[in-house]
Design a protein around this motif. Structure first.
Motif, mmCIF file in Angstrom:
data_model
loop_
_atom_site.group_PDB
_atom_site.id
_atom_site.type_symbol
_atom_site.label_atom_id
_atom_site.label_comp_id
_atom_site.label_asym_id
_atom_site.label_seq_id
_atom_site.Cartn_x
_atom_site.Cartn_y
_atom_site.Cartn_z
ATOM 1 N N THR A 124 0.853 -1.183 0.000
ATOM 2 C CA THR A 124 0.000 0.000 0.000
ATOM 3 C C THR A 124 0.887 1.229 0.000
ATOM 4 N N LYS A 127 -2.175 7.805 -0.088
ATOM 5 C CA LYS A 127 -2.903 8.463 -1.184
ATOM 6 C C LYS A 127 -2.250 9.788 -1.594
ATOM 7 N N HIS A 133 2.487 6.261 -6.941
ATOM 8 C CA HIS A 133 1.451 5.416 -7.554
ATOM 9 C C HIS A 133 1.775 5.167 -9.023
ATOM 10 N N TYR A 136 4.572 2.578 -9.237
ATOM 11 C CA TYR A 136 4.156 1.172 -9.064
ATOM 12 C C TYR A 136 3.369 0.689 -10.282
ATOM 13 N N GLU A 137 2.560 1.557 -10.861
ATOM 14 C CA GLU A 137 1.794 1.148 -12.049
ATOM 15 C C GLU A 137 2.733 0.884 -13.232
ATOM 16 N N ARG A 143 -3.654 -0.942 -9.288
ATOM 17 C CA ARG A 143 -4.181 -0.227 -8.124
ATOM 18 C C ARG A 143 -5.636 -0.654 -7.928
ATOM 19 N N GLU B 146 -3.527 3.664 -1.112
ATOM 20 C CA GLU B 146 -3.901 2.924 -2.310
ATOM 21 C C GLU B 146 -3.284 1.533 -2.180
ATOM 22 N N PHE B 148 -1.939 -1.839 -4.004
ATOM 23 C CA PHE B 148 -1.399 -2.321 -5.278
ATOM 24 C C PHE B 148 -1.100 -3.816 -5.182
#
Lengths: 153, 153
Positions: A124, A127, A133, A136-137, A143, B146, B148
């Motif tokens: 995690t 936010k 984020h 990681y994507e 997500r 978030e 993941f």
């Protein structure tokens, strides 16, 4: 670069790294200060080191600590009985961010979990950390979940 | 109602419960069918049972399994050396949802983690499960992260 479990000798440098702000825009000190090692830190590190389902892993080069993360291997009844790997405490030295070290560290962690036989790796991220984020994507993570926390003390 | 670690004898009923759709609107069978227990399930359950940092916990009444969840106690260098508790595999029997059992189960889990000395309890919930998100927020959880995931197989 070497990727290996941290030893007690690494603990002051790991604590200094964890104490750095983990925001992608943070301007940390070029050389991490050494954190005092409390008894609570000693006990927690000994617990990680003694547990076959926990590892504090470090990435280093020429004796310099570049990054760290903790992996926890969680047994479970889903996924055909495969463990899942949980990632916590991801850090890259403030003065070495932006050069792909984070991606390398995460790839090494996923490889290690895969070689162990884990079916899934999960984490995690706050936010507020929108750059993390996207990071990681780009590494292939989905997500898919909301992360909830409740303090107990 | 009794809240206790599952034993090998509970395994078929726990697997049947886990196999029920966990969506809040799911209309599961009133009586969970018994799932066949595979060797992988046997091994995974034995791993959970043997690990002092993992527990498959069940809520039962009169010998009937009402709900389950897994707690993992994760040692770490943050939070003054306190463990954090991770919740996975939360289920309430389909024909007993909506009556407060889920809240009771989550309270019992948080109490157990607090008594153990954990500083935090955390979980992730699929972004599709919006009713579950409101449920966790009502229990005091903050949706701060978030979640993941990356499959490794």
């Amino acid at each position: 670069m070497i990727f290996r479990p941290a030893t007690r000798q690494d603990l002051p440098a790991v604590l200094a790294l964890l104490a750095q702000d983990d925001g992608p825009a943070a301007a940390g000190p070029p050389e991490p200060a050494r954190e005092p090692v409390s008894e609570a830190h000693e006990l927690a590190f000994a617990a990680i080191e003694a547990d076959p389902r926990n590892e504090m892993l470090i990435l280093e080069e020429g004796g310099v600590l570049l990054g760290c993360l903790q992996l926890t291997y969680i047994p479970g009844l889903g996924q055909g009985g495969r463990e899942r790997a949980l990632v916590e405490a991801v850090r890259i030295r403030a003065d070495r961010r932006g050069g792909g070290l984070g991606a390398r560290l995460m790839e090494l962690a996923a490889d290690r979990a895969r070689e162990r036989g884990c079916g899934l790796i999960q984490l995690t991220s706050s936010k507020r950390r929108t750059a993390a984020h996207r990071f990681y994507e780009r590494l292939g993570y989905t997500r898919s979940h909301e992360g909830f926390k409740l303090p107990l003390v």
